[in-house]
Design a protein around this motif. Structure first.
Motif, mmCIF file in Angstrom:
data_model
loop_
_atom_site.group_PDB
_atom_site.id
_atom_site.type_symbol
_atom_site.label_atom_id
_atom_site.label_comp_id
_atom_site.label_asym_id
_atom_site.label_seq_id
_atom_site.Cartn_x
_atom_site.Cartn_y
_atom_site.Cartn_z
ATOM 1 N N ARG A 1 14.519 65.281 122.906
ATOM 2 C CA ARG A 1 15.901 65.776 123.020
ATOM 3 C C ARG A 1 15.935 67.296 122.860
ATOM 4 N NH1 ARG A 1 19.382 62.194 118.971
ATOM 5 N NH2 ARG A 1 21.119 63.352 119.865
ATOM 6 N N GLN A 2 16.869 67.904 123.572
ATOM 7 C CA GLN A 2 17.027 69.365 123.531
ATOM 8 C C GLN A 2 18.375 69.692 122.889
ATOM 9 O OE1 GLN A 2 14.529 71.234 124.779
ATOM 10 N NE2 GLN A 2 13.381 69.529 125.659
ATOM 11 N N GLN A 3 18.745 70.983 122.927
ATOM 12 C CA GLN A 3 20.039 71.418 122.395
ATOM 13 C C GLN A 3 21.179 71.105 123.384
ATOM 14 O OE1 GLN A 3 20.803 72.793 119.502
ATOM 15 N NE2 GLN A 3 18.742 72.991 118.662
ATOM 16 N N PHE A 4 20.823 70.629 124.585
ATOM 17 C CA PHE A 4 21.838 70.360 125.605
ATOM 18 C C PHE A 4 21.552 69.016 126.258
ATOM 19 C CE2 PHE A 4 18.409 73.020 127.115
ATOM 20 C CZ PHE A 4 17.945 72.333 128.227
ATOM 21 N N ASP A 5 22.552 68.450 126.936
ATOM 22 C CA ASP A 5 22.362 67.175 127.637
ATOM 23 C C ASP A 5 21.375 67.336 128.784
ATOM 24 O OD1 ASP A 5 24.166 66.123 125.986
ATOM 25 O OD2 ASP A 5 25.708 65.638 127.475
ATOM 26 N N ASP B 1 27.145 69.543 113.559
ATOM 27 C CA ASP B 1 28.544 69.245 113.264
ATOM 28 C C ASP B 1 29.259 70.551 112.902
ATOM 29 O OD1 ASP B 1 30.933 68.228 112.656
ATOM 30 O OD2 ASP B 1 30.289 66.965 110.973
ATOM 31 N N VAL B 2 29.859 71.202 113.920
ATOM 32 C CA VAL B 2 30.478 72.515 113.671
ATOM 33 C C VAL B 2 31.811 72.393 112.945
ATOM 34 C CG1 VAL B 2 29.405 73.872 115.491
ATOM 35 C CG2 VAL B 2 31.392 72.487 116.042
ATOM 36 N N THR B 3 32.368 71.186 112.922
ATOM 37 C CA THR B 3 33.686 71.033 112.263
ATOM 38 C C THR B 3 33.558 70.717 110.772
ATOM 39 O OG1 THR B 3 33.743 68.708 112.850
ATOM 40 C CG2 THR B 3 34.767 70.232 114.399
ATOM 41 N N ALA B 4 32.332 70.699 110.280
ATOM 42 C CA ALA B 4 32.116 70.315 108.880
ATOM 43 C C ALA B 4 32.814 71.269 107.924
ATOM 44 C CB ALA B 4 30.631 70.266 108.581
ATOM 45 N N LYS C 1 34.230 76.098 121.618
ATOM 46 C CA LYS C 1 33.271 77.208 121.545
ATOM 47 C C LYS C 1 31.839 76.653 121.652
ATOM 48 C CE LYS C 1 32.392 81.148 118.495
ATOM 49 N NZ LYS C 1 32.705 81.659 117.157
ATOM 50 N N GLN C 2 31.601 75.527 120.943
ATOM 51 C CA GLN C 2 30.261 74.905 120.983
ATOM 52 C C GLN C 2 29.952 74.422 122.406
ATOM 53 O OE1 GLN C 2 29.717 71.046 119.190
ATOM 54 N NE2 GLN C 2 27.726 71.586 118.381
ATOM 55 N N LYS C 3 30.974 73.844 123.053
ATOM 56 C CA LYS C 3 30.813 73.297 124.405
ATOM 57 C C LYS C 3 30.392 74.398 125.379
ATOM 58 C CE LYS C 3 33.508 70.239 127.374
ATOM 59 N NZ LYS C 3 34.870 69.713 127.550
ATOM 60 N N GLU C 4 31.049 75.572 125.228
ATOM 61 C CA GLU C 4 30.713 76.715 126.096
ATOM 62 C C GLU C 4 29.248 77.113 125.912
ATOM 63 O OE1 GLU C 4 32.277 78.623 128.467
ATOM 64 O OE2 GLU C 4 33.604 76.884 128.431
ATOM 65 N N GLY C 5 28.841 77.176 124.627
ATOM 66 C CA GLY C 5 27.447 77.560 124.322
ATOM 67 C C GLY C 5 26.456 76.575 124.938
ATOM 68 N N LYS C 6 26.749 75.259 124.824
ATOM 69 C CA LYS C 6 25.857 74.228 125.378
ATOM 70 C C LYS C 6 25.750 74.378 126.896
ATOM 71 C CE LYS C 6 25.152 71.629 121.603
ATOM 72 N NZ LYS C 6 23.853 71.686 120.951
ATOM 73 N N LYS C 7 26.922 74.708 127.516
ATOM 74 C CA LYS C 7 26.964 74.837 128.974
ATOM 75 C C LYS C 7 26.067 75.994 129.418
ATOM 76 C CE LYS C 7 30.509 74.995 132.575
ATOM 77 N NZ LYS C 7 31.939 75.228 132.806
#
Length: 595
Positions: A521-525, A548-551, A567-573
């Motif tokens: 597994r990587q940092q992205f899908d 878990d960024v909402t922790a 923000k996390q989604k943008e970074g993953k993209k």
């Protein structure tokens, strides 16, 4: 010459060739007690570990018979179908053959295949029933099979045991009495047929030959006819357990020559050695070019090892003339070689020898076979690699290689074996009863279907009682498609295969599932897709490793959580656009064992 006998031992796998060869060497006192060990001729570590013969081994013995000393040149040959080229070359250097049949297993497919090869070369066949000391031995039944196959009288069949030594002197006497002395003219111009060669880091290339006409002496200026290179014979001799130098090797004998040859391209198996002055003008026809059955890419793990890999393959090719290779490059793996092998076991052995003998770490791609691709103008190109396939719009049809396979088994296992062959798109040609409960089934099967796991499955469904032999028969049109594997939309050319349209969807699905297990597994899908042309037929997704960024949010409005997740989604993209996926070596090998 009247006192020379050249013979080889041919048999199916595990019928006791090497053990019987040990007894022959022991009883002729060729090997003394301190050097005696099991499989004394199998000098490769790999051969001892696996208990199989991979290389032919030549050795000279002396035997007293009726107060005369006879020189017996023995060549022990492999029994597996993947090394049949070794057998064909050994047969060319002999006038007789011991056909060994296991008393407990009877005649099997490779026995028949090697027997026909020996008969084509007009060898004198001495049938031997081995392992008669086994509790499960059935010598009478096996004798019936041999009589039916060879048509030889019963009293010509020798019963022996390689373990206890029973019948070994009968075999030695039969070799002297029945095998004809070599024919040749000692006064004619020199002609030696090279049947094998080996690389020695200190002495260069050593060629093994049989003297057909003339005499070769130490220090003679000699010429290799096919390559037209000239050398001095620094050392000639005969093959005992080690090389044994002589001043001359005469007509009919088997020996070796060392002449300081450094480059492997200058020695070819099947070439003829002659004298520079008054030598023979033409060589022998040699051996037919071997046709590889299975192709796979072999790539060095480190890019700078490319030249070392080339040198290693050249040295291996000297010792194993059935290996072919040519350079190729792959987008995923860099520069490497496209190698041709005679079968999967052959491929496995070469890979292991590269590792052990040359310390080369290599990646091997999915094995495939060669196809004939016809375009709409009627031109034909041979494709060994799916990435070499032209644009589908230009292809008229693809012809795939078919083999004629012979399976010999007990009648109990006919059902499962037929189901297996039909599942591999086999076409039944005929079936014949050999004896009471043994049957030979002949099938035409596409070579691409048997390449990967056919032999293993055959052995398991028949509890080891089925034997298998095949040869390339013809090419037939097939409904073949190229199956691509995409990782995040990028095609991995090393994983693409040519497969039959009917199997493509299930094969693609299984491949995606297997890769999902094996790729870390990587940092992205990671999207794993199987595609035929532009049509996606299967997909699996490897989920990203997420933090878990909402922790750190405790209470408050939901929009705060939403902001962090966006923000996390943008970074993953962004990561997905620039990230690359490493495919581990395990993934390439896993494709072979999909079932």
């Amino acid at each position: 010459m009247d006192h020379i006998r050249n013979f080889c031992i041919i048999a199916h796998i595990d019928h006791g060739k090497s053990t019987l060869a040990d007894r022959l060497l022991e009883y002729t006192k060729t090997v003394d007690a301190k050097n005696m060990q099991n499989q004394v001729l199998d000098n490769m570590e790999l051969e001892r570990e696996r208990g199989i013969t991979i290389k032919s081994h030549a050795i000279q013995m002396e035997y007293e018979y009726n107060d005369q000393t006879y020189i017996l040149n023995l060549i022990d040959t492999p029994g597996h179908v993947d090394f049949s080229y070794e057998v064909s070359r050994s047969i060319a250097a002999c006038e007789g053959a011991l056909l060994i049949v296991d008393a407990a297993q009877g005649i099997q497919a490779q026995t028949i295949s090697n027997l026909y090869m020996a008969m084509e070369n007009d060898l004198e066949i001495i049938p031997v029933i081995n392992k008669i000391d086994l509790p499960s031995a059935m010598p009478e039944e096996v004798e019936d099979q041999i009589v039916e196959l060879l048509g030889s009288p019963r009293d010509s069949i020798i019963r022996s045991s390689g373990k206890t030594g029973e019948g070994v002197f009968d075999i030695l006497n039969a070799i002297v009495e029945r095998v004809p002395a070599p024919k040749g003219d000692p006064d004619a111009p020199l002609q030696c047929l090279i049947f094998d060669s080996v690389f020695n880091p200190f002495r260069g290339i050593i060629a093994y030959f049989k003297v057909v006409n003339g005499v070769i002496r130490k220090g003679d200026p000699v010429k290799f006819i096919a390559t037209e290179k000239e050398y001095d014979a620094d050392e000639v001799g005969v093959l005992k357990l080690d090389m044994s130098p002589r001043n001359e090797v005469r007509t009919g004998d088997v020996g070796y020559i060392i002449s300081g040859i450094k480059t492997s391209r200058e020695v070819r198996v099947g070439d003829t050695i002659t004298h520079v002055k008054n030598g023979a003008t033409e060589g022998f026809a040699g051996f037919e070019e071997v046709k590889p059955m299975v192709f796979a890419g072999v790539y060095p793990i480190e890019a700078e090892d490319f030249e070392n890999l080339r040198n290693s393959l050249e040295k291996l090719q000297l010792n194993d003339a059935s290996l072919t290779f040519q350079p190729e490059s792959s987008a995923a793996l860099g520069f490497g070689f496209r190698c041709g092998f005679l079968g999967l076991l052959h491929m496995e052995i070469i890979q292991e020898r590269l590792e052990r003998e040359f310390n080369m770490d290599v990646i091997t791609t999915v094995p495939n076979v060669s196809y004939k691709v016809y375009d709409r103008k009627g031109n034909c190109i041979e494709v060994h690699n799916p990435s070499g396939l032209p644009d589908p719009a230009l292809i008229d049809h693809i012809d795939e290689p078919f083999i004629r396979a012979s399976v010999i088994t007990q009648t109990t296992y006919i059902g499962p074996i037929m189901t297996l062959c039909l599942g591999k798109r086999g076409i039944l040609v005929r079936q014949e009863y050999i004896t009471g409960n043994r049957i030979e089934i002949i099938y035409d099967i596409p070579l691409g279907e048997i390449v990967i796991d056919f032999y293993d499955k055959l052995k398991s469904i028949s509890k080891g009682y089925a034997s298998f032999d095949y040869y390339l028969y013809d090419y037939r049109p097939g409904k073949l498609v190229k199956l691509d594997i995409l990782l995040n939309g990028e095609s991995v050319d090393a994983l693409s295969t040519l497969t039959h349209f009917d199997n493509s969807v299930s094969f693609g699905r299984r491949m995606c599932e297997k890769l999902k297990e094996l790729i870390p597994r990587q940092q992205f899908d990671i999207a794993i897709q199987a595609a035929i042309g532009s049509k996606i037929i299967a997909r699996e997704t490897i989920k990203a490793v997420r933090k878990d960024v909402t922790a750190k949010c405790y209470g408050g409005d939901v929009s705060r959580k939403r902001k962090l997740l966006e923000k996390q989604k943008e970074g993953k993209k962004r990561m997905k656009q620039i990230g690359t996926v490493e495919v581990p070596q395990k993934a390439f090998l896993a494709v072979l064992k999909l079932d």
